[in-house]
Design a protein around this motif. Structure first.
Motif, PDB file in Angstrom:
ATOM      1  N   MET A  64       0.929  -1.426  -0.185  1.00  0.00           N
ATOM      2  CA  MET A  64       0.324  -0.018   0.022  1.00  0.00           C
ATOM      3  C   MET A  64       0.928   0.873  -0.128  1.00  0.00           C
ATOM      4  N   LEU A  65       2.107   1.331   0.093  1.00  0.00           N
ATOM      5  CA  LEU A  65       2.964   2.216  -0.418  1.00  0.00           C
ATOM      6  C   LEU A  65       3.085   2.574  -1.099  1.00  0.00           C
ATOM      7  N   LYS A  66       2.848   1.603  -2.692  1.00  0.00           N
ATOM      8  CA  LYS A  66       2.797   3.150  -3.854  1.00  0.00           C
ATOM      9  C   LYS A  66       1.112   2.569  -4.729  1.00  0.00           C
ATOM     10  N   CYS A  67       0.468   4.200  -3.854  1.00  0.00           N
ATOM     11  CA  CYS A  67      -1.006   4.323  -4.819  1.00  0.00           C
ATOM     12  C   CYS A  67      -0.889   6.232  -4.901  1.00  0.00           C
ATOM     13  N   GLU A  68       0.339   6.293  -5.095  1.00  0.00           N
ATOM     14  CA  GLU A  68       0.898   7.772  -5.695  1.00  0.00           C
ATOM     15  C   GLU A  68      -0.249   8.650  -6.385  1.00  0.00           C
ATOM     16  N   SER A  69      -0.653   7.898  -7.749  1.00  0.00           N
ATOM     17  CA  SER A  69      -2.007   8.139  -8.323  1.00  0.00           C
ATOM     18  C   SER A  69      -3.169   7.454  -8.294  1.00  0.00           C
ATOM     19  N   ARG A  70      -3.659   8.986  -7.804  1.00  0.00           N
ATOM     20  CA  ARG A  70      -5.597   8.082  -8.053  1.00  0.00           C
ATOM     21  C   ARG A  70      -5.883   6.628  -8.018  1.00  0.00           C
ATOM     22  N   LEU A  71      -5.684   6.712  -9.275  1.00  0.00           N
ATOM     23  CA  LEU A  71      -5.849   5.152 -10.593  1.00  0.00           C
ATOM     24  C   LEU A  71      -6.021   4.389 -10.342  1.00  0.00           C
ATOM     25  N   ASP A  72      -4.321   4.028  -9.177  1.00  0.00           N
ATOM     26  CA  ASP A  72      -3.183   3.429  -8.751  1.00  0.00           C
ATOM     27  C   ASP A  72      -4.649   2.481  -7.381  1.00  0.00           C
ATOM     28  N   CYS A  73      -4.840   3.657  -6.964  1.00  0.00           N
ATOM     29  CA  CYS A  73      -5.601   3.250  -5.500  1.00  0.00           C
ATOM     30  C   CYS A  73      -6.872   2.477  -6.066  1.00  0.00           C
ATOM     31  N   VAL A  74      -7.391   2.951  -6.698  1.00  0.00           N
ATOM     32  CA  VAL A  74      -8.952   2.334  -7.227  1.00  0.00           C
ATOM     33  C   VAL A  74      -8.471   1.413  -8.070  1.00  0.00           C
ATOM     34  N   PHE A  75      -7.914   1.350  -8.952  1.00  0.00           N
ATOM     35  CA  PHE A  75      -7.660  -0.287  -9.844  1.00  0.00           C
ATOM     36  C   PHE A  75      -7.011  -1.638  -8.502  1.00  0.00           C
ATOM     37  N   HIS A  76      -6.633  -1.148  -7.268  1.00  0.00           N
ATOM     38  CA  HIS A  76      -6.076  -1.923  -6.865  1.00  0.00           C
ATOM     39  C   HIS A  76      -6.660  -2.557  -5.993  1.00  0.00           C
ATOM     40  N   ALA A  77      -7.574  -1.389  -5.557  1.00  0.00           N
ATOM     41  CA  ALA A  77      -8.489  -1.486  -3.990  1.00  0.00           C
ATOM     42  C   ALA A  77      -9.755  -2.593  -5.299  1.00  0.00           C
ATOM     43  N   LEU A  78     -10.167  -2.343  -6.485  1.00  0.00           N
ATOM     44  CA  LEU A  78     -10.629  -3.135  -7.287  1.00  0.00           C
ATOM     45  C   LEU A  78     -10.632  -4.644  -7.202  1.00  0.00           C
ATOM     46  N   SER A  79      -9.335  -5.292  -6.983  1.00  0.00           N
ATOM     47  CA  SER A  79      -8.422  -6.177  -8.084  1.00  0.00           C
ATOM     48  C   SER A  79      -8.747  -7.528  -6.896  1.00  0.00           C
ATOM     49  N   ASP A  80      -9.277  -6.726  -5.795  1.00  0.00           N
ATOM     50  CA  ASP A  80      -9.785  -8.324  -4.410  1.00  0.00           C
ATOM     51  C   ASP A  80     -10.939  -8.102  -4.825  1.00  0.00           C
ATOM     52  N   PRO A  81     -11.204  -9.734  -4.122  1.00  0.00           N
ATOM     53  CA  PRO A  81     -12.620 -10.467  -4.649  1.00  0.00           C
ATOM     54  C   PRO A  81     -12.866 -10.151  -3.348  1.00  0.00           C
ATOM     55  N   GLY A  82     -12.604 -10.124  -2.560  1.00  0.00           N
ATOM     56  CA  GLY A  82     -13.100 -10.172  -1.012  1.00  0.00           C
ATOM     57  C   GLY A  82     -13.789  -7.944  -0.774  1.00  0.00           C
ATOM     58  N   ARG A  83     -12.759  -7.231  -1.673  1.00  0.00           N
ATOM     59  CA  ARG A  83     -13.482  -6.289  -1.551  1.00  0.00           C
ATOM     60  C   ARG A  83     -14.341  -5.715  -2.559  1.00  0.00           C
ATOM     61  N   ARG A  84     -14.173  -6.436  -3.928  1.00  0.00           N
ATOM     62  CA  ARG A  84     -15.786  -6.298  -4.760  1.00  0.00           C
ATOM     63  C   ARG A  84     -16.452  -7.350  -3.941  1.00  0.00           C
ATOM     64  N   SER A  85     -16.532  -7.240  -2.676  1.00  0.00           N
ATOM     65  CA  SER A  85     -17.851  -8.133  -2.306  1.00  0.00           C
ATOM     66  C   SER A  85     -18.568  -7.715  -1.566  1.00  0.00           C
ATOM     67  N   MET A  86     -17.652  -6.867  -0.444  1.00  0.00           N
ATOM     68  CA  MET A  86     -18.067  -5.677   0.064  1.00  0.00           C
ATOM     69  C   MET A  86     -18.242  -3.955  -0.974  1.00  0.00           C
TER      70      MET A  86
END
Lengths: 109, 109
Positions: free
Chosen positions: B1-23
């Motif tokens: 989670m250190l590398k979340c320099e750009s906004r898109l990084d954060c969003v796409f990374h957040a969406l890349s996990d099935p658990g988080r998507r189910s949340m």
DNA sequence: CTCACACTTAAGCATATGCTTAAGTTATGT
DNA sequence: ACATAACTTAAGCATATGCTTAAGTGTGAG
């Protein structure tokens, strides 16, 4: 990269890295060799190759070996996947916001 | 989670996990407490809280502490971001494919 | 006031990630 | 044939990730 069970995992994970996104942007201009792809990227060729692998597994890029050169081009498949998922959720989003707004208006009346 | 320099990084990374998507899917139904969010997820509460943090930093979810309960709700902001980016790229995609098709047809004629 | 509930913080650990360099491999030009 | 270009494979390493359990913290009910 062990955990790429669902297709969406792969696609979103692939898109979550700025380096990989810049590779996509480069390929949007036209096909490129691995070397050309690596040139602007301040990292070793093997590293770029690994990123390329992530993009390929996500269905965002296709590659083909021509002679001693590996040519890379975009593959729209993966994007459609991600876009659809997002659009779907956004329907829920918007519907909820609308409902909330309606609710607030109802209270005011 | 250190590398979340750009906004898109954060969003796409957040969406890349099935658990988080189910949340996210759960929250699309309506707001929920952290506990409710955690219940169906086969992992400890602190783990869920960490995932929630990722979603929050990405601008996909907003939370608020009410009494001793943390209430979580969706935040459409992040999705719009991702969707726009994808839509933009897809324009390039499609344009390229069209051009390719035109080229092929041109060859045939 | 006391106690349980709903988190929250902290510490720690196994594994995964993102590179690196060095040593192949295959294809092309002379 | 030989050298060089363009990858490719392999090994290794520092750091990040995704959990875990255990010990706080603040609220609400009785």
């Amino acid at each position: 990269m062990l955990k790429c069970e669902s297709r969406l995992d792969c696609v979103f994970h692939a898109l979550s890295d700025p380096g990989r996104r810049s590779m996509i942007d480069r390929l949007a201009v036209g096909p490129a060799s691995l070397g050309q792809l690596a040139a602007p990227l301040a990292m070793s060729l093997p590293a770029v190759q690994q990123h390329l692998g992530v993009l390929e597994r996500a269905g965002l890029v296709k590659t083909e070996k021509l002679g001693r050169v590996r040519q890379c081009r975009l593959d729209g498949d993966g994007v459609a996947f991600a876009e659809n998922w997002l659009a779907e959720r956004r329907l829920h989003w918007d519907r909820r916001f609308d409902r909330l707004e309606t609710h607030i208006k109802g209270d005011r009346t």
